[in-house]
Scaffold this motif. Structure first.
Motif, short mmCIF file in Angstrom:
data_model
loop_
_atom_site.label_atom_id
_atom_site.label_comp_id
_atom_site.label_asym_id
_atom_site.label_seq_id
_atom_site.Cartn_x
_atom_site.Cartn_y
_atom_site.Cartn_z
N VAL A 60 0.87 -1.18 0.00
CA VAL A 60 0.00 0.00 0.00
C VAL A 60 0.90 1.23 0.00
N VAL A 61 0.58 2.19 -0.87
CA VAL A 61 1.38 3.41 -0.99
C VAL A 61 0.49 4.63 -0.78
N THR A 62 1.12 5.73 -0.43
CA THR A 62 0.40 6.99 -0.29
C THR A 62 0.50 7.73 -1.62
N ARG A 120 1.72 -8.01 -14.43
CA ARG A 120 0.84 -6.85 -14.40
C ARG A 120 1.02 -6.11 -13.10
N TYR A 121 0.72 -4.83 -13.15
CA TYR A 121 0.52 -4.00 -11.97
C TYR A 121 -0.95 -3.65 -11.95
N GLU A 122 -1.55 -3.62 -10.75
CA GLU A 122 -2.91 -3.12 -10.58
C GLU A 122 -2.90 -2.13 -9.44
N PHE A 123 -3.69 -1.06 -9.59
CA PHE A 123 -3.75 0.01 -8.60
C PHE A 123 -5.20 0.21 -8.17
N ASN A 124 -5.49 -0.03 -6.89
CA ASN A 124 -6.85 0.08 -6.37
C ASN A 124 -6.86 0.93 -5.11
N LEU A 125 -7.81 1.86 -5.07
CA LEU A 125 -7.96 2.70 -3.88
C LEU A 125 -8.27 1.84 -2.67
N THR A 126 -7.75 2.26 -1.52
CA THR A 126 -8.07 1.58 -0.27
C THR A 126 -9.17 2.38 0.43
N ALA A 127 -9.59 1.90 1.59
CA ALA A 127 -10.59 2.62 2.38
C ALA A 127 -10.00 3.91 2.95
N GLU A 128 -8.68 3.97 3.06
CA GLU A 128 -8.01 5.18 3.56
C GLU A 128 -7.83 6.17 2.42
N THR A 149 -3.32 3.78 -2.00
CA THR A 149 -3.60 2.85 -3.10
C THR A 149 -2.92 1.52 -2.83
N GLU A 150 -3.66 0.44 -3.04
CA GLU A 150 -3.06 -0.88 -2.97
C GLU A 150 -2.45 -1.18 -4.35
#
Length: 146
Positions: free
Chosen positions: A6-8, A90-98, A102-103
């Motif tokens: 998870v990254v900011t 692949r890379y996938e980027f999905n928003l987290t609840a925070e 991004t995950e």
């Protein structure tokens, strides 16, 4: 092999970094050079040739990219390589609840040209995935892309 972190950053920022393929040598530890072979009509890299140095070896390979899931996914497939028979992922980027987080999912299928025991192959995949995610996250944390 699949790993996540998870990254900011936003998915858009994550995609912008990972889609800027010709700049990988600036932040990706094992990549010594990249040359763009082909671009699509939007200027995105469709095919790139890499030279990497890892585990005391130098290798060359060419990847074809699929930007169809942009900005939430970037896929690649091996076109050719001197020591690999498969290097698809692949890379996938999905928003987290925070908010603002991004995950990042990294998935890799690796097959070397020389047969290796399964545990050696898995170790190589883990090392590549771990390094890719760590370098990616470190580059995002250094500030604005550009």
């Amino acid at each position: 092999m699949t790993m996540t972190t998870v990254v900011t950053a936003s998915p858009d920022d994550c995609y912008a970094l990972i889609a800027d393929i010709e700049r990988y040598p600036e932040w990706a530890t094992d990549i010594s050079s990249v040359s763009v072979v082909e671009r699509d009509l939007d200027g995105r890299v469709e095919q790139a040739a890499f030279r990497v140095e890892a585990l005391g070896r130098t290798a060359s390979y060419t990847l074809a990219y699929d930007h169809g899931g942009a900005p939430h996914r970037l896929r690649w497939k091996l076109v050719d390589g001197d020591v690999v028979k498969q290097l698809d992922g692949r890379y996938e980027f999905n928003l987290t609840a925070e908010p603002g987080r991004t995950e990042v999912l990294y998935q890799l299928a690796l097959e070397l040209a020389v047969p290796l025991p399964g545990f050696v192959k898995r170790r190589a995949e883990r090392r590549i995935a771990h390094t890719a995610l760590a370098d990616f996250a470190a580059r995002l944390e250094t500030g604005p892309l550009g």
